[in-house]
Write a protein that holds these residues in place. Structure first.
Motif, PDB file in Angstrom:
ATOM      1  N   HIS A 296     -29.832  57.781 116.697  1.00 37.67           N
ATOM      2  CA  HIS A 296     -29.333  56.829 115.850  1.00 37.67           C
ATOM      3  C   HIS A 296     -28.092  55.985 116.396  1.00 37.67           C
ATOM      4  N   SER A 297     -27.849  55.014 115.652  1.00 38.68           N
ATOM      5  CA  SER A 297     -26.745  54.207 116.031  1.00 38.68           C
ATOM      6  C   SER A 297     -25.646  54.674 115.291  1.00 38.68           C
ATOM      7  N   THR A 298     -24.219  54.514 116.014  1.00 44.22           N
ATOM      8  CA  THR A 298     -23.304  54.520 114.933  1.00 44.22           C
ATOM      9  C   THR A 298     -22.979  53.336 114.107  1.00 44.22           C
ATOM     10  N   PHE A 299     -23.780  52.229 114.356  1.00 42.91           N
ATOM     11  CA  PHE A 299     -23.628  51.222 113.383  1.00 42.91           C
ATOM     12  C   PHE A 299     -25.208  50.714 113.099  1.00 42.91           C
ATOM     13  N   PRO A 300     -25.827  51.179 112.084  1.00 37.79           N
ATOM     14  CA  PRO A 300     -27.290  50.852 111.638  1.00 37.79           C
ATOM     15  C   PRO A 300     -27.229  49.431 111.491  1.00 37.79           C
TER      16      PRO A 300
ATOM     17  N   SER B 225     -31.717  52.597 111.424  1.00 43.62           N
ATOM     18  CA  SER B 225     -30.691  53.803 111.721  1.00 43.62           C
ATOM     19  C   SER B 225     -30.587  53.684 113.043  1.00 43.62           C
TER      20      SER B 225
ATOM     21  N   GLY C 185     -30.201  51.081 114.779  1.00 43.42           N
ATOM     22  CA  GLY C 185     -29.854  49.585 114.931  1.00 43.42           C
ATOM     23  C   GLY C 185     -30.476  48.544 115.429  1.00 43.42           C
TER      24      GLY C 185
ATOM     25  N   TYR D 208     -34.858  55.890 123.410  1.00 42.34           N
ATOM     26  CA  TYR D 208     -34.102  56.256 121.811  1.00 42.34           C
ATOM     27  C   TYR D 208     -34.709  57.646 121.323  1.00 42.34           C
TER      28      TYR D 208
END
Length: 441
Positions: free
Chosen positions: A67-71, A409, A411, A422
């Motif tokens: 997942h990305s820290t900034f979705p 999620s 990003g 990913y």
């Protein structure tokens, strides 16, 4: 008495395992967690789960996505693709999740009707399977992918060969959006099939253009073509007969050099199918030869990666679309297939779970307890079309919503950003590798 009890337990062994003995992470081909995902999405119930995953991250083969820290705040969730190459006059805008081929005869009248109704509500396509087009595929007006195989059911002459006029009559119908030639099936690639006389009823025979109550053989090979050059000419002929609709092939990857040669021949003629459906060896079937079911064919993800890589190497990847089939259940399954090169997916057993399938493994015995894979009228009537068509539509809609949330999620704003990097897989006790490392370009 002991012998009778032993025989009874042997016959009901799987039922006891499924309902009493297995935990949530056990069960094949699908465990309870996988089935529950479909059941809850189909019923539109609370789709959350408590207390953490029951799938161990330490198990060899365990997979997850990063997942990305900034979705992403917004995702383009059109989730449709255009199928149709340069030689296609009537491209089709297909959902990225569609109903895989299941013939009337392998599934019941009510199952076919419920799938058709669900496909119409949710806006995806219903593949007829190779058993011909029936009124049950037309009832609710869903988009249809007409499939035929080596038996040419629905478009065959009295000798069992392809009949152009019968095909044209079907393929030019407004509801028929694409045509799929079945070369091979994942559960039984390279093997023919038999429709037993006892299952060849008057109704089934009518839609398959065969004589009722006789044993019908589908050979392992096509009579309309015997090599790639002939197949290309046959595809062109089908395009003309259908009025320019997309024509594709369905196959399980076998000997890799044969597929490479096939792509080279496509490139030489600058003429490709509009799509290829790759069916993984783990795909399902109502009945299959023992050796083919367990040991024939290439698994989906390996085959999909090879097919995509081969087409890219030839410089002709954009000439066609790739559909993937084989145990597609969740949004994560769809993401993995798209990351490895698919443009869209088919689901058969996932859709069957949406109808209420309990994985009784009685598909070939005509004793399916849920009325899906039986012709027994008393069992078929238990499948209520008006209820089940909505569950099929719910499953599709909620799975697409699951994919939207998954992309957000990570990003990603749309499917164009999907990437192998990913996805992570545990390959050893202390080793993990991304799909990018496992499936090199």
């Amino acid at each position: 008495m002991l012998g009778r009890i032993t025989n009874l337990l042997e016959k009901q062994r799987h039922v006891l395992q499924e309902t009493v003995l297995l935990n949530r992470t056990e069960g094949m081909p699908f465990n309870w967690i996988q089935k529950e995902i479909v059941y809850k999405r189909a019923s539109d119930e609370n789709k959350s789960q408590p207390f953490g995953t029951q799938l161990s991250y330490e198990d060899l083969g365990r997979e997850w996505f990063l997942h990305s820290t900034f979705p992403a705040k917004e995702v383009n969730d059109d989730f449709r693709i255009t199928v149709g190459g340069p030689n296609c006059k009537k491209p089709y805008r297909a959902s990225i999740l569609n109903l895989a081929g299941m013939s009337f005869g392998s599934i019941s009248k009510n199952a076919t009707l419920a799938f058709n109704g669900g496909a119409k509500i949710a806006g995806f396509a219903q593949n007829t399977g190779e058993g011909g087009l029936t009124p049950y595929h037309k009832e609710f007006g869903a988009d249809i992918i007409f499939q035929f195989g080596t038996g040419y059911f629905g478009c065959r002459n009295e000798n069992g060969d392809f009949d152009a006029e019968k095909f044209k009559e079907i393929a030019t119908l407004e509801i028929v959006k694409m045509v799929e030639i079945k070369i091979s099936q994942g559960a039984k690639p390279g093997f023919g099939a038999i429709l037993p006389a006892k299952k060849n009823t008057e109704e089934i025979a009518r839609y398959r253009d065969v004589e009722a109550h006789t044993e019908i053989h589908s050979p392992a090979h096509h009579s309309a073509f015997g090599n790639t050059d002939e197949m290309i000419r046959f595809i062109d002929r089908l395009r003309q007969l259908s009025g320019g609709k997309p024509v594709g092939i369905k196959m399980c990857l076998g000997q890799k050099e044969e597929f490479e040669e096939m792509v080279n021949t496509f490139a030489k003629h600058n003429n490709f199918p509009d799509f290829i459906c790759i069916d993984g060896a783990e795909g399902g079937s109502g009945a299959a030869h023992m050796e083919s079911l367990h040991w024939a064919g290439t698994p989906l993800y390996e085959g999909l990666h090879f097919m995509d890589k081969t087409l890219r190497k030839s410089g002709h990847r954009e000439s066609l679309k790739i559909f993937a089939a084989g145990k597609i259940i969740s949004a994560f399954d769809i993401y993995k297939a798209l990351a490895l090169g698919a443009d869209a997916c088919y689901s058969a057993r996932g859709m069957m779970f949406a109808l209420g399938c309990v994985q009784s493994l009685k598909c070939n015995l005509d004793t399916c307890p849920t009325g899906i894979t039986t012709m027994n009228p008393a069992r078929v009537v238990s499948l209520v079309v008006e209820d089940k068509k909505n569950k099929v539509a719910n499953y599709h809609r909620n799975t697409m919503e699951g994919l939207r949330e998954l992309l957000a999620s990570i990003g990603l704003k749309d499917t164009m950003g999907i990437d192998k990097k990913y996805i992570i897989k545990r390959t050893g006790e202390t080793q993990t590798r991304s799909y990018e490392e496992i499936y090199e370009n």
